[in-house]
Design a protein around this motif. Structure first.
Motif, PDB file in Angstrom:
ATOM      1  N   THR A 159       0.831  -1.210   0.000  1.00 59.44           N
ATOM      2  CA  THR A 159       0.000   0.000   0.000  1.00 59.44           C
ATOM      3  C   THR A 159       0.862   1.254   0.000  1.00 59.44           C
ATOM      4  O   THR A 159       0.369   2.349   0.226  1.00 59.44           O
ATOM      5  CB  THR A 159      -0.919   0.011   1.233  1.00 59.44           C
ATOM      6  OG1 THR A 159      -0.115  -0.225   2.394  1.00 59.44           O
ATOM      7  CG2 THR A 159      -1.976  -1.077   1.120  1.00 59.44           C
ATOM      8  N   GLY A 160       2.177   1.073  -0.211  1.00 59.32           N
ATOM      9  CA  GLY A 160       3.046   2.236  -0.293  1.00 59.32           C
ATOM     10  C   GLY A 160       3.634   2.644   1.052  1.00 59.32           C
ATOM     11  O   GLY A 160       4.451   3.553   1.114  1.00 59.32           O
ATOM     12  N   GLN A 161       3.207   1.996   2.136  1.00 62.65           N
ATOM     13  CA  GLN A 161       3.823   2.291   3.426  1.00 62.65           C
ATOM     14  C   GLN A 161       5.148   1.552   3.504  1.00 62.65           C
ATOM     15  O   GLN A 161       5.270   0.441   3.015  1.00 62.65           O
ATOM     16  CB  GLN A 161       2.923   1.825   4.571  1.00 62.65           C
ATOM     17  CG  GLN A 161       1.585   2.523   4.616  1.00 62.65           C
ATOM     18  CD  GLN A 161       0.762   1.993   5.786  1.00 62.65           C
ATOM     19  OE1 GLN A 161       1.228   1.933   6.909  1.00 62.65           O
ATOM     20  NE2 GLN A 161      -0.458   1.588   5.496  1.00 62.65           N
ATOM     21  N   ASP A 162       6.126   2.157   4.166  1.00 64.87           N
ATOM     22  CA  ASP A 162       7.445   1.537   4.221  1.00 64.87           C
ATOM     23  C   ASP A 162       7.460   0.230   4.996  1.00 64.87           C
ATOM     24  O   ASP A 162       8.089  -0.730   4.598  1.00 64.87           O
ATOM     25  CB  ASP A 162       8.448   2.496   4.870  1.00 64.87           C
ATOM     26  CG  ASP A 162       8.733   3.663   3.940  1.00 64.87           C
ATOM     27  OD1 ASP A 162       8.439   3.539   2.739  1.00 64.87           O
ATOM     28  OD2 ASP A 162       9.234   4.690   4.420  1.00 64.87           O
ATOM     29  N   SER A 163       6.764   0.200   6.125  1.00 66.02           N
ATOM     30  CA  SER A 163       6.952  -0.944   7.015  1.00 66.02           C
ATOM     31  C   SER A 163       5.757  -1.890   7.071  1.00 66.02           C
ATOM     32  O   SER A 163       5.847  -2.961   7.651  1.00 66.02           O
ATOM     33  CB  SER A 163       7.241  -0.441   8.429  1.00 66.02           C
ATOM     34  OG  SER A 163       6.139   0.320   8.882  1.00 66.02           O
ATOM     35  N   MET A 164       4.620  -1.501   6.487  1.00 58.44           N
ATOM     36  CA  MET A 164       3.417  -2.320   6.606  1.00 58.44           C
ATOM     37  C   MET A 164       2.814  -2.623   5.242  1.00 58.44           C
ATOM     38  O   MET A 164       2.822  -1.798   4.349  1.00 58.44           O
ATOM     39  CB  MET A 164       2.345  -1.574   7.424  1.00 58.44           C
ATOM     40  CG  MET A 164       2.660  -1.495   8.881  1.00 58.44           C
ATOM     41  SD  MET A 164       2.604  -3.131   9.614  1.00 58.44           S
ATOM     42  CE  MET A 164       2.881  -2.737  11.309  1.00 58.44           C
ATOM     43  N   TRP A 165       2.266  -3.831   5.112  1.00 60.06           N
ATOM     44  CA  TRP A 165       1.460  -4.207   3.955  1.00 60.06           C
ATOM     45  C   TRP A 165       0.067  -4.545   4.433  1.00 60.06           C
ATOM     46  O   TRP A 165      -0.135  -4.927   5.581  1.00 60.06           O
ATOM     47  CB  TRP A 165       2.047  -5.443   3.276  1.00 60.06           C
ATOM     48  CG  TRP A 165       3.230  -5.179   2.391  1.00 60.06           C
ATOM     49  CD1 TRP A 165       3.566  -4.019   1.778  1.00 60.06           C
ATOM     50  CD2 TRP A 165       4.231  -6.133   2.011  1.00 60.06           C
ATOM     51  NE1 TRP A 165       4.713  -4.184   1.037  1.00 60.06           N
ATOM     52  CE2 TRP A 165       5.142  -5.467   1.164  1.00 60.06           C
ATOM     53  CE3 TRP A 165       4.438  -7.477   2.299  1.00 60.06           C
ATOM     54  CZ2 TRP A 165       6.242  -6.107   0.601  1.00 60.06           C
ATOM     55  CZ3 TRP A 165       5.530  -8.117   1.738  1.00 60.06           C
ATOM     56  CH2 TRP A 165       6.426  -7.437   0.900  1.00 60.06           C
ATOM     57  N   GLU A 166      -0.891  -4.418   3.531  1.00 61.94           N
ATOM     58  CA  GLU A 166      -2.251  -4.857   3.801  1.00 61.94           C
ATOM     59  C   GLU A 166      -2.290  -6.356   3.492  1.00 61.94           C
ATOM     60  O   GLU A 166      -1.722  -6.790   2.498  1.00 61.94           O
ATOM     61  CB  GLU A 166      -3.161  -4.102   2.832  1.00 61.94           C
ATOM     62  CG  GLU A 166      -4.586  -3.990   3.234  1.00 61.94           C
ATOM     63  CD  GLU A 166      -5.324  -3.133   2.217  1.00 61.94           C
ATOM     64  OE1 GLU A 166      -6.156  -3.710   1.506  1.00 61.94           O
ATOM     65  OE2 GLU A 166      -5.052  -1.924   2.129  1.00 61.94           O
ATOM     66  N   ALA A 167      -2.958  -7.131   4.334  1.00 63.47           N
ATOM     67  CA  ALA A 167      -2.927  -8.577   4.115  1.00 63.47           C
ATOM     68  C   ALA A 167      -4.252  -9.220   4.466  1.00 63.47           C
ATOM     69  O   ALA A 167      -4.989  -8.730   5.323  1.00 63.47           O
ATOM     70  CB  ALA A 167      -1.826  -9.217   4.960  1.00 63.47           C
ATOM     71  N   THR A 168      -4.539 -10.339   3.793  1.00 70.97           N
ATOM     72  CA  THR A 168      -5.672 -11.192   4.131  1.00 70.97           C
ATOM     73  C   THR A 168      -5.118 -12.593   4.342  1.00 70.97           C
ATOM     74  O   THR A 168      -4.419 -13.129   3.478  1.00 70.97           O
ATOM     75  CB  THR A 168      -6.709 -11.203   2.999  1.00 70.97           C
ATOM     76  OG1 THR A 168      -7.141  -9.857   2.769  1.00 70.97           O
ATOM     77  CG2 THR A 168      -7.913 -12.053   3.367  1.00 70.97           C
ATOM     78  N   MET A 169      -5.410 -13.173   5.500  1.00 70.85           N
ATOM     79  CA  MET A 169      -4.964 -14.526   5.805  1.00 70.85           C
ATOM     80  C   MET A 169      -5.759 -15.503   4.947  1.00 70.85           C
ATOM     81  O   MET A 169      -6.987 -15.458   4.951  1.00 70.85           O
ATOM     82  CB  MET A 169      -5.269 -14.864   7.269  1.00 70.85           C
ATOM     83  CG  MET A 169      -4.330 -14.248   8.243  1.00 70.85           C
ATOM     84  SD  MET A 169      -2.839 -15.212   8.404  1.00 70.85           S
ATOM     85  CE  MET A 169      -3.487 -16.732   9.037  1.00 70.85           C
ATOM     86  N   LEU A 170      -5.085 -16.399   4.242  1.00 70.78           N
ATOM     87  CA  LEU A 170      -5.807 -17.376   3.436  1.00 70.78           C
ATOM     88  C   LEU A 170      -6.534 -18.396   4.304  1.00 70.78           C
ATOM     89  O   LEU A 170      -7.566 -18.898   3.926  1.00 70.78           O
ATOM     90  CB  LEU A 170      -4.845 -18.110   2.502  1.00 70.78           C
ATOM     91  CG  LEU A 170      -4.575 -17.399   1.189  1.00 70.78           C
ATOM     92  CD1 LEU A 170      -3.688 -18.236   0.310  1.00 70.78           C
ATOM     93  CD2 LEU A 170      -5.861 -17.068   0.461  1.00 70.78           C
ATOM     94  N   SER A 171      -6.002 -18.703   5.477  1.00 75.02           N
ATOM     95  CA  SER A 171      -6.631 -19.752   6.279  1.00 75.02           C
ATOM     96  C   SER A 171      -7.875 -19.265   7.005  1.00 75.02           C
ATOM     97  O   SER A 171      -8.808 -20.016   7.212  1.00 75.02           O
ATOM     98  CB  SER A 171      -5.632 -20.326   7.280  1.00 75.02           C
ATOM     99  OG  SER A 171      -5.104 -19.289   8.074  1.00 75.02           O
TER     100      SER A 171
END
Length: 161
Positions: free
Chosen positions: A42-54
Motif C-alpha cells: 500500500t506504499g507504506q514503508d513498514s506495513m502491507w495490507e494482508a488477508t490470511m488465506l486460512s
C-alpha cells in the motif's frame, strides 16, 4: 470488493509467528510461521495490507515478517482470469473452503503445483477466492500440498464464507 482487494496483490509466507499478545496495533493481523497470506503493497514503508488465506482475517502485517512467494500468480497466469463464465457457475460463492474434485488430468508445469488425475479429491487449504485462478490444495490420497488451478476442479464439499 474482491477484485480490488486482489489488484496488485501477491502471495507471501509468514517468516515467524506473530500472536495477538505481540500486537501494539489492533489493525495488525496475527499469523503463524509459514501461514499464507494475500498481501498488497500500500506504499507504506513498514506495513502491507494482508488477508490470511486460512481465516480470511484482514489487516496490516509488517513487511519484514513476509516472504513474497516466488511468482505472483496474476503475472504468471494472466490468461486464466479470463475464463470466468464457466468458473462462476462451478463456484457460486466468491470465497469458499472445503474440498473439490479434479475434472481433468493435470501434470504440473512448475514444482509448486499438484499433479491431478480426474476424480482426485483436493482439500482447499485456507480459502479459494473467485478472483484468483489458483488456490492452495492438499491432495487427499498423496498428502501433498501445492497450487491448484481453479479451472481444473469442481466443488465437492465446499462451504461458502
Amino acid at each position: 470488493n474482491l477484485s480490488s482487494l486482489l489488484a496488485g496483490s501477491f502471495f507471501a509466507k509468514a517468516l515467524f509467528t506473530r500472536s495477538e499478545e505481540d500486537e501494539d496495533n489492533e489493525e495488525q493481523v496475527s499469523f503463524k510461521k509459514n501461514d499464507l497470506l494475500v498481501v498488497r503493497d500500500t506504499g507504506q514503508d513498514s506495513m502491507w495490507e494482508a488477508t490470511m488465506l486460512s481465516t480470511g482475517s484482514h489487516g496490516q502485517v509488517p513487511v519484514n515478517a513476509m516472504q513474497p512467494l516466488p511468482y505472483p500468480f496474476y503475472q504468471k497466469y494472466p490468461g486464466h482470469a479470463g475464463c470466468s463464465s464457466v468458473e462462476k457457475e462451478l463456484f457460486e460463492n466468491a470465497i469458499v473452503t472445503g474440498s473439490c474434485e479434479a475434472i481433468v488430468d493435470y501434470s504440473p508445469t512448475s514444482p509448486d503445483e499438484l499433479q491431478l488425475n480426474q476424480g482426485d479429491t483436493v482439500e482447499i487449504q485456507g480459502l479459494l477466492l473467485r478472483g484468483l485462478a489458483i488456490f492452495i490444495g492438499k491432495h487427499t490420497s498423496t498428502g501433498l500440498t501445492g497450487f491448484v488451478h481453479r479451472a481444473h476442479v469442481k466443488p465437492l464439499n465446499t462451504i461458502p464464507l
